[in-house]
Design a protein around this motif. Structure first.
Motif, PDB file in Angstrom:
ATOM      1  N   TYR B  12       5.650  65.320   7.243  1.00 12.11           N
ATOM      2  CA  TYR B  12       6.769  66.161   6.826  1.00 12.11           C
ATOM      3  C   TYR B  12       6.265  67.360   6.035  1.00 12.11           C
ATOM      4  CZ  TYR B  12      11.485  67.432   5.537  1.00 12.11           C
ATOM      5  OH  TYR B  12      12.657  68.114   5.410  1.00 12.11           O
ATOM      6  N   SER B  16       6.940  71.100   7.319  1.00 17.08           N
ATOM      7  CA  SER B  16       7.971  71.864   6.637  1.00 17.08           C
ATOM      8  C   SER B  16       7.392  73.041   5.851  1.00 17.08           C
ATOM      9  CB  SER B  16       8.768  70.946   5.707  1.00 17.08           C
ATOM     10  OG  SER B  16       7.910  70.415   4.739  1.00 17.08           O
ATOM     11  N   ARG B  22       1.343  71.445  13.299  1.00 17.53           N
ATOM     12  CA  ARG B  22       1.832  70.288  14.060  1.00 17.53           C
ATOM     13  C   ARG B  22       0.727  69.248  14.178  1.00 17.53           C
ATOM     14  NH1 ARG B  22       5.397  72.498  19.079  1.00 17.53           N
ATOM     15  NH2 ARG B  22       5.938  70.308  19.120  1.00 17.53           N
ATOM     16  N   SER B  28       4.359  76.409  17.412  1.00 11.57           N
ATOM     17  CA  SER B  28       5.703  75.824  17.406  1.00 11.57           C
ATOM     18  C   SER B  28       6.428  76.031  18.723  1.00 11.57           C
ATOM     19  CB  SER B  28       6.517  76.371  16.243  1.00 11.57           C
ATOM     20  OG  SER B  28       6.340  77.750  16.143  1.00 11.57           O
ATOM     21  N   SER B 224      12.804  70.129  17.789  1.00 11.39           N
ATOM     22  CA  SER B 224      12.922  69.332  16.579  1.00 11.39           C
ATOM     23  C   SER B 224      13.046  70.287  15.396  1.00 11.39           C
ATOM     24  CB  SER B 224      11.697  68.431  16.467  1.00 11.39           C
ATOM     25  OG  SER B 224      11.179  68.460  15.189  1.00 11.39           O
ATOM     26  N   VAL B 226      12.727  70.886  11.413  1.00 11.40           N
ATOM     27  CA  VAL B 226      12.225  70.415  10.128  1.00 11.40           C
ATOM     28  C   VAL B 226      12.400  71.558   9.143  1.00 11.40           C
ATOM     29  CG1 VAL B 226      10.268  69.505   8.851  1.00 11.40           C
ATOM     30  CG2 VAL B 226      10.535  68.925  11.243  1.00 11.40           C
ATOM     31  N   PRO B 234       8.891  68.078  20.918  1.00  9.75           N
ATOM     32  CA  PRO B 234       8.261  67.320  19.829  1.00  9.75           C
ATOM     33  C   PRO B 234       7.595  66.036  20.313  1.00  9.75           C
ATOM     34  CG  PRO B 234      10.635  67.052  19.772  1.00  9.75           C
ATOM     35  CD  PRO B 234      10.361  68.075  20.817  1.00  9.75           C
ATOM     36  N   GLU B 238       6.521  63.795  15.478  1.00  8.36           N
ATOM     37  CA  GLU B 238       7.410  64.863  15.021  1.00  8.36           C
ATOM     38  C   GLU B 238       8.865  64.446  15.091  1.00  8.36           C
ATOM     39  OE1 GLU B 238       4.748  68.746  16.275  1.00  8.36           O
ATOM     40  OE2 GLU B 238       5.793  67.611  17.796  1.00  8.36           O
ATOM     41  N   GLN B 239       9.198  63.663  16.122  1.00  7.01           N
ATOM     42  CA  GLN B 239      10.580  63.203  16.242  1.00  7.01           C
ATOM     43  C   GLN B 239      10.958  62.325  15.059  1.00  7.01           C
ATOM     44  OE1 GLN B 239      11.355  61.293  19.945  1.00  7.01           O
ATOM     45  NE2 GLN B 239      10.675  63.017  21.144  1.00  7.01           N
ATOM     46  N   SER B 242      11.834  64.433  11.980  1.00  8.61           N
ATOM     47  CA  SER B 242      12.606  65.677  12.049  1.00  8.61           C
ATOM     48  C   SER B 242      13.986  65.489  11.413  1.00  8.61           C
ATOM     49  CB  SER B 242      12.726  66.144  13.491  1.00  8.61           C
ATOM     50  OG  SER B 242      13.187  65.118  14.302  1.00  8.61           O
ATOM     51  N   ASP B 243      14.458  66.571  10.771  1.00 10.99           N
ATOM     52  CA  ASP B 243      15.773  66.545  10.144  1.00 10.99           C
ATOM     53  C   ASP B 243      16.842  66.297  11.192  1.00 10.99           C
ATOM     54  OD1 ASP B 243      14.502  67.201   7.883  1.00 10.99           O
ATOM     55  OD2 ASP B 243      15.088  69.317   7.861  1.00 10.99           O
ATOM     56  N   GLY B 245      17.618  66.995  15.790  1.00 15.57           N
ATOM     57  CA  GLY B 245      17.135  67.469  17.075  1.00 15.57           C
ATOM     58  C   GLY B 245      18.138  68.412  17.699  1.00 15.57           C
TER      59      GLY B 245
END
Lengths: 340, 316
Positions: B12, B16, B22, B28, B224, B226, B234, B238-239, B242-243, B245
């Motif tokens: 995270y 973030s 990544r 990204s 995704s 974040v 992702p 990452e999934q 993630s905040d 999707g």
């Protein structure tokens, strides 16, 4: 073609001359492929990795022949990890049970880590108490990664682990990576301090942890894994900052101080810089490039792959198959040049 | 099974930050590489197979059937199978709906190409099989925590399969308004027509009136979110953190529906689910506009290579 032509071992009393002649034909490094005839002799008991049609024994996997007394089995080259006592491995807790943790180590069956085989908070010399049983989840919970050693094996081949050393324990400040276990080359040492402020633990089971090298201060205290290089380094550092009591040795009292709850903390260091983070990813991609080309992984190859990856500026390009192949070719060529 | 607290925290923090990193080093807007082939199933009208470097795989087969007309929405049937998972799981039916709706809403020529006569239509059966790389890592059949979101991979597969779909050539009269007759077809495979005609001739491209013909099946992109950062395609790690999707559709040069939010976290731990800012959606759409054209161009190349391959001819 028949591979084993002998029927008896050297220590067998009834060994005759004919058998002795043929002894040399069989050696344990012989590689067999699935469906290959191993022997037509019926004295052998058929173990793992073999099957029988009539009186003939065939191999069912690709691997090397292993003979224990009269038991004949084939040890697969590829496949799940088979734990051996003393292996330095990485595992993931999947269940907290009665006085034990169940740990996934990528083997056929899950390993167990007994409450008695971990460093209890507050000192190694303490006996385990009922409170420890109740607070097991505070030490290690589901999903946690740990760095441990196979202490012993059970009858069914599953492993019992221990973390009773300061170099073992919970993992933090980094990322996890899994490669086929057959690619990890066994060596004396499986944790290394690499350039770029990154350290790595190559679990024999193919699980890899790449993390930020603990700061010198911490390393002196908590990390006795340090390879010769880092010991030298820390020695030099120690001299610069003046003499510190016990800076070069491991004392029992220090063990007690350090095995507080701190060793089971989930908190990562706050000051992991972007440079370190991208170095970690670069190592990860470099290892993945080696794994992509099915090259055995050890410290020197990781370093070479890392250096080769420097030719590609962007980390993202390292995921492309051509780039991964180029990196592995560079590593192999580099080894040829050095003659190793 | 899940990730450890410190692992998730590390990821995270990396994702973030202002200059996100990544876990596999991608940019990204960079997708993972895929390996694709088409027309490998000899007994279906169109098929495709996509493999990801982590070993997950999508196999898609498209079959057609002549039906009497009822409603247009019935002309496409989509069936999604994931590993050995039960097909009544909520997320599987959700994904099926998203895929099916995106096809129905953006189907070429408003189904004109499926029309045979005034009474008869072709009905397409799209069968999707997703084999996840984590199927052997999972302990039980119901444990879905290590299942990555396959939507965008499947939509790429459907794109390829539809583009390679060939339908038999009608030889009976196409106007059966007055006299009802059963449609008959040319039984020679070499005289079949492509569902989505390839624009091999440059003239067609220049001629704007036929632009309708060169439309493409829809693509879906999973993003995704974040904090303020968006990541296309992702990975499982990452999934997990993630905040939120976001799934965005793209078809024939523009962003189309669905534009929906989506739960990427399969393990069900809610600590990282936070929702997203409106700004994220706008940025996501911008990102897709930049990326999608390249993706569809790449996929078209595969179709072109695959359709001209000798492999096809050797079977039929």
């Amino acid at each position: 073609m028949e591979i084993i032509t002998i029927s008896k071992f050297n220590n067998n009393k009834g060994l005759n001359d004919e058998d002795e002649e043929m002894e040399d034909v069989s050696n344990n490094d012989q590689i067999v492929t699935p469906g290959e005839l191993i022997t037509e002799d019926t004295v052998w008991m058929r173990g793992h990795g073999t099957f029988a049609l009539g009186n003939k024994t065939y191999s069912s996997v690709a691997g090397t022949i292993l003979k224990v007394n009269k038991l004949l089995s084939v040890k697969p080259l590829k496949g799940r990890y088979t734990p051996e006592t003393g292996d330095h491995i990485i595992g993931r807790v999947i269940e907290v049970g009665n006085r034990r943790w169940k740990v996934d180590i990528g083997a056929r069956s899950d390993a167990v880590l007994l409450l008695g085989s971990v460093n209890l908070p507050g000192g190694i010399l303490r006996r385990k108490s009922d409170t420890d049983e109740l607070t097991m989840r505070n030490m290690l919970k589901e999903g946690d990664l740990l760095n441990c050693e196979v202490q012993s094996l059970f009858q069914d081949g599953s492993a019992s682990l221990h973390t009773r050393s300061l170099k073992y324990g919970k993992l933090k400040n980094g990322i996890f990576l899994s490669v086929p276990r057959s690619l990890i080359i066994r060596s004396k040492n499986h944790s290394f301090v690499l350039q770029g402020n990154v350290s790595i633990i190559l679990g024999v089971n193919g699980y890899i942890w790449i993390y930020k090298t603990p700061t010198v201060d911490n390393r002196l205290k908590t990390d006795s894994t340090a390879s010769t290089a880092s010991k030298l380094q820390s020695g030099v550092m120690g001299r610069q900052s003046g003499y510190q009591v016990g800076s070069g040795s491991v004392s029992l009292t220090r063990l007690e101080e350090e095995s507080s709850w701190e060793i089971y903390s989930d908190k990562n260091d706050e000051n992991i810089s972007d440079a370190i983070r991208s170095n970690i990813i670069r190592y990860r991609n470099a290892i993945q490039a080696l794994a992509h080309s099915q090259i055995g992984i050890n410290e020197s190859r990781i370093n070479m792959a890392y250096e080769a990856s420097m030719a590609y500026g962007s980390l993202g390009s390292l995921t492309e198959p051509e780039v991964m192949e180029n990196i592995s070719n560079d590593v192999l060529n580099g080894e040829k040049m050095r003659g190793s | 099974m899940s990730f450890s607290v410190s692992e998730k925290d590390y990821l995270y923090q990396s994702l973030s930050s202002k200059t996100p990193i990544r876990p596999d080093g991608r940019k990204s807007h960079q997708l993972r590489g895929i390996e694709a082939s088409i027309n490998f199933l000899p007994n279906s009208n169109g098929s495709s197979r996509i493999r990801l470097s982590d070993g997950s795989e999508v196999i898609i087969s498209i079959k057609s059937k002549v039906v009497k007309m009822s409603t247009l929405a019935d002309l496409i049937e989509l069936d999604l199978t994931i590993d050995n998972l039960r097909d009544d799981l909520t997320f599987i039916s959700d994904w099926t709906n998203i895929l099916r709706n995106s096809l129905l809403r953006n189907f070429a020529d408003k189904f004109e190409c499926l029309k045979l006569t005034t009474r008869y239509y072709f009905k397409l059966y799209v069968d999707v099989l997703f084999l996840s790389s984590s199927s052997n890592a999972r302990t039980t059949k119901t444990d879905t925590s290590f299942l990555q979101n396959p939507l965008s991979m499947i939509s790429f597969g459907i794109y390829l399969a539809l583009k390679s779909t060939r339908l038999p050539l009608l030889i009976s009269n196409s106007n059966d308004k007055d006299i009802e007759e059963l449609p008959t077809f040319n039984d020679d495979w070499s005289s079949t027509v492509l569902l989505y005609p390839q624009d091999e001739d440059e003239e067609i491209k220049e001629n704007n009136t036929t632009s309708q013909n060169s439309s493409s099946p829809p693509l879906l992109f999973v993003l995704s979110v974040v904090k303020n950062n968006l990541f296309i395609d992702p990975s499982i790690e990452e999934q997990e953190i993630s905040d939120c999707g976001l799934v965005i559709g793209w078809c024939s040069g523009k962003v189309v529906s669905p534009i929906e939010s989506l739960n990427l976290n399969q393990s069900g731990s809610s600590e990282y689910i936070k929702g997203m800012h409106g700004q994220n959606i706008i940025e996501g759409i911008k990102m897709i506009e930049n990326v999608a054209a390249t993706v569809s161009k790449g996929l078209d190349e595969i179709v072109k290579d695959g359709n001209n391959s000798v492999f096809m001819d050797s079977i039929f």
